[in-house]
Design a protein around this motif. Structure first.
Motif, PDB file in Angstrom:
ATOM      1  N   THR A   9     -13.500  22.047  26.465  1.00  0.00           N
ATOM      2  CA  THR A   9     -12.821  22.796  25.422  1.00  0.00           C
ATOM      3  C   THR A   9     -11.443  22.161  25.280  1.00  0.00           C
ATOM      4  OG1 THR A   9     -13.973  24.844  25.958  1.00  0.00           O
ATOM      5  CG2 THR A   9     -11.879  25.053  24.772  1.00  0.00           C
ATOM      6  N   VAL A  10     -11.054  21.841  24.051  1.00  0.00           N
ATOM      7  CA  VAL A  10      -9.759  21.227  23.789  1.00  0.00           C
ATOM      8  C   VAL A  10      -8.910  22.217  22.999  1.00  0.00           C
ATOM      9  CG1 VAL A  10      -8.545  19.322  22.664  1.00  0.00           C
ATOM     10  CG2 VAL A  10     -10.747  18.910  23.781  1.00  0.00           C
ATOM     11  N   SER A  14      -1.074  23.090  17.883  1.00  0.00           N
ATOM     12  CA  SER A  14      -1.211  23.724  16.571  1.00  0.00           C
ATOM     13  C   SER A  14      -2.132  24.936  16.595  1.00  0.00           C
ATOM     14  CB  SER A  14      -1.717  22.701  15.547  1.00  0.00           C
ATOM     15  OG  SER A  14      -3.031  22.285  15.878  1.00  0.00           O
ATOM     16  N   GLY A  15      -2.730  25.232  17.748  1.00  0.00           N
ATOM     17  CA  GLY A  15      -3.596  26.399  17.878  1.00  0.00           C
ATOM     18  C   GLY A  15      -5.072  26.108  17.691  1.00  0.00           C
ATOM     19  N   GLU A  16      -5.412  24.870  17.447  1.00  0.00           N
ATOM     20  CA  GLU A  16      -6.809  24.478  17.280  1.00  0.00           C
ATOM     21  C   GLU A  16      -7.530  24.558  18.625  1.00  0.00           C
ATOM     22  OE1 GLU A  16      -9.230  20.563  15.646  1.00  0.00           O
ATOM     23  OE2 GLU A  16      -7.074  20.471  15.923  1.00  0.00           O
ATOM     24  N   VAL A  17      -8.754  25.094  18.608  1.00  0.00           N
ATOM     25  CA  VAL A  17      -9.592  25.149  19.803  1.00  0.00           C
ATOM     26  C   VAL A  17     -10.952  24.594  19.410  1.00  0.00           C
ATOM     27  CG1 VAL A  17     -10.672  26.628  21.533  1.00  0.00           C
ATOM     28  CG2 VAL A  17      -8.402  27.208  20.666  1.00  0.00           C
ATOM     29  N   ARG A  18     -11.403  23.586  20.148  1.00  0.00           N
ATOM     30  CA  ARG A  18     -12.712  22.977  19.867  1.00  0.00           C
ATOM     31  C   ARG A  18     -13.546  22.950  21.127  1.00  0.00           C
ATOM     32  NH1 ARG A  18     -12.548  18.321  15.864  1.00  0.00           N
ATOM     33  NH2 ARG A  18     -11.335  19.167  14.153  1.00  0.00           N
ATOM     34  N   SER A  19     -14.790  23.396  21.011  1.00  0.00           N
ATOM     35  CA  SER A  19     -15.718  23.356  22.137  1.00  0.00           C
ATOM     36  C   SER A  19     -17.133  23.529  21.621  1.00  0.00           C
ATOM     37  CB  SER A  19     -15.400  24.476  23.118  1.00  0.00           C
ATOM     38  OG  SER A  19     -16.247  24.420  24.227  1.00  0.00           O
ATOM     39  N   PRO A  20     -18.036  22.665  21.987  1.00  0.00           N
ATOM     40  CA  PRO A  20     -17.829  21.362  22.626  1.00  0.00           C
ATOM     41  C   PRO A  20     -17.175  20.406  21.637  1.00  0.00           C
ATOM     42  CG  PRO A  20     -20.121  21.569  21.986  1.00  0.00           C
ATOM     43  CD  PRO A  20     -19.448  22.881  21.646  1.00  0.00           C
ATOM     44  N   VAL A  21     -16.853  19.220  22.123  1.00  0.00           N
ATOM     45  CA  VAL A  21     -16.155  18.216  21.318  1.00  0.00           C
ATOM     46  C   VAL A  21     -16.895  16.892  21.451  1.00  0.00           C
ATOM     47  CG1 VAL A  21     -13.983  16.957  21.072  1.00  0.00           C
ATOM     48  CG2 VAL A  21     -13.944  19.343  21.760  1.00  0.00           C
ATOM     49  N   SER A  22     -17.098  16.220  20.334  1.00  0.00           N
ATOM     50  CA  SER A  22     -17.683  14.875  20.424  1.00  0.00           C
ATOM     51  C   SER A  22     -16.577  13.901  20.809  1.00  0.00           C
ATOM     52  CB  SER A  22     -18.301  14.455  19.088  1.00  0.00           C
ATOM     53  OG  SER A  22     -17.288  14.142  18.152  1.00  0.00           O
ATOM     54  N   ALA A  23     -16.949  12.756  21.321  1.00  0.00           N
ATOM     55  CA  ALA A  23     -15.969  11.731  21.676  1.00  0.00           C
ATOM     56  C   ALA A  23     -15.180  11.307  20.441  1.00  0.00           C
ATOM     57  CB  ALA A  23     -16.661  10.539  22.326  1.00  0.00           C
ATOM     58  N   ILE A  42      -4.834  19.862  25.467  1.00  0.00           N
ATOM     59  CA  ILE A  42      -5.261  20.202  26.824  1.00  0.00           C
ATOM     60  C   ILE A  42      -6.772  20.351  26.812  1.00  0.00           C
ATOM     61  CG2 ILE A  42      -5.104  21.875  28.702  1.00  0.00           C
ATOM     62  CD1 ILE A  42      -2.422  22.801  27.384  1.00  0.00           C
ATOM     63  N   ALA A  43      -7.433  19.717  27.768  1.00  0.00           N
ATOM     64  CA  ALA A  43      -8.892  19.815  27.866  1.00  0.00           C
ATOM     65  C   ALA A  43      -9.276  20.432  29.192  1.00  0.00           C
ATOM     66  CB  ALA A  43      -9.525  18.433  27.735  1.00  0.00           C
ATOM     67  N   GLU A  44     -10.240  21.344  29.129  1.00  0.00           N
ATOM     68  CA  GLU A  44     -10.811  21.953  30.323  1.00  0.00           C
ATOM     69  C   GLU A  44     -12.314  21.739  30.279  1.00  0.00           C
ATOM     70  OE1 GLU A  44      -8.497  25.796  31.541  1.00  0.00           O
ATOM     71  OE2 GLU A  44      -8.859  25.854  29.372  1.00  0.00           O
ATOM     72  N   ARG A  45     -12.891  21.470  31.437  1.00  0.00           N
ATOM     73  CA  ARG A  45     -14.343  21.282  31.502  1.00  0.00           C
ATOM     74  C   ARG A  45     -15.044  22.613  31.257  1.00  0.00           C
ATOM     75  NH1 ARG A  45     -13.093  18.139  36.443  1.00  0.00           N
ATOM     76  NH2 ARG A  45     -13.261  15.955  35.888  1.00  0.00           N
ATOM     77  N   ALA A  46     -16.183  22.536  30.585  1.00  0.00           N
ATOM     78  CA  ALA A  46     -16.978  23.733  30.345  1.00  0.00           C
ATOM     79  C   ALA A  46     -17.522  24.274  31.666  1.00  0.00           C
ATOM     80  CB  ALA A  46     -18.129  23.425  29.385  1.00  0.00           C
ATOM     81  N   GLU A  47     -17.834  23.366  32.594  1.00  0.00           N
ATOM     82  CA  GLU A  47     -18.329  23.766  33.909  1.00  0.00           C
ATOM     83  C   GLU A  47     -17.235  23.526  34.921  1.00  0.00           C
ATOM     84  OE1 GLU A  47     -21.385  21.743  36.824  1.00  0.00           O
ATOM     85  OE2 GLU A  47     -22.429  22.886  35.271  1.00  0.00           O
ATOM     86  N   ARG A  48     -16.767  24.607  35.543  1.00  0.00           N
ATOM     87  CA  ARG A  48     -15.704  24.493  36.548  1.00  0.00           C
ATOM     88  C   ARG A  48     -16.263  23.874  37.826  1.00  0.00           C
ATOM     89  NH1 ARG A  48     -11.104  27.929  36.457  1.00  0.00           N
ATOM     90  NH2 ARG A  48     -10.899  26.890  38.461  1.00  0.00           N
ATOM     91  N   PRO A  49     -15.458  23.182  38.609  1.00  0.00           N
ATOM     92  CA  PRO A  49     -15.928  22.571  39.847  1.00  0.00           C
ATOM     93  C   PRO A  49     -16.598  23.554  40.796  1.00  0.00           C
ATOM     94  CG  PRO A  49     -13.802  21.682  39.287  1.00  0.00           C
ATOM     95  CD  PRO A  49     -14.082  22.803  38.313  1.00  0.00           C
ATOM     96  N   GLU A  50     -16.104  24.814  40.874  1.00  0.00           N
ATOM     97  CA  GLU A  50     -16.758  25.763  41.779  1.00  0.00           C
ATOM     98  C   GLU A  50     -18.169  26.098  41.301  1.00  0.00           C
ATOM     99  OE1 GLU A  50     -13.881  26.579  40.192  1.00  0.00           O
ATOM    100  OE2 GLU A  50     -14.098  28.521  39.222  1.00  0.00           O
TER     101      GLU A  50
END
Length: 146
Positions: A9-10, A14-23, A42-50
């Motif tokens: 998720t990016v 500007s308040g834009e949120v995209r998920s999923p995102v293509s390269a 800022i990008a966060e993985r959809a699947e957290r390490p835990e």
């Protein structure tokens, strides 16, 4: 660049949120950064390490981010858990930043290799005794001088 979907998720300034995102979408977001009100992503993985079962990496925050202003370099940081695992580096091109973000998103082995990452330190992290001595209130210093 591969145009596969990245499991992230990016969020942008500007308040834009995209998920999923293509390269390709990620490349476009990073390339446009630099103007007023649109300087970071800022990008966060959809699947957290835990969630993936990695031991010891599930605590804290997990993300990669960049800040870019006008024609300056890209400030890139990643965090894998606690403040001790927060690192940053400068990169010169949007393509370079996009490649690192995409490799990070995919969890590619060695995605951070080849860069001089340095630990990011925050003011609250200063070690006890490393700064100037605290000042005493004026009345405390004057009490013993009668």
């Amino acid at each position: 660049m591969v145009s596969s979907t990245l499991p992230i998720t990016v969020n942008t300034e500007s308040g834009e949120v995209r998920s999923p995102v293509s390269a390709g979408e990620l490349a476009g977001i990073i390339a446009r950064l630099g103007g007023e009100g649109d300087r970071f992503a800022i990008a966060e993985r959809a699947e957290r390490p835990e969630d993936a079962g990695d031991e010891g990496e599930g605590e804290g925050d997990h993300y990669i981010q960049t800040w870019h202003e006008a024609d300056g370099p890209y400030e890139v940081e990643y965090r894998e858990g606690t403040a001790e695992r927060h690192f940053g580096v400068r990169m010169e091109s949007a393509a370079e930043v996009t490649a690192v973000f995409a490799a990070w998103a995919r969890g590619e082995e060695g995605w951070a290799d080849g860069y001089a990452w340095e630990r990011v330190r925050f003011p609250a992290e200063e070690e006890p005794g490393s700064g100037p001595a605290p000042e005493l209130p004026a009345e405390a210093g004057a009490q013993g001088q009668s």
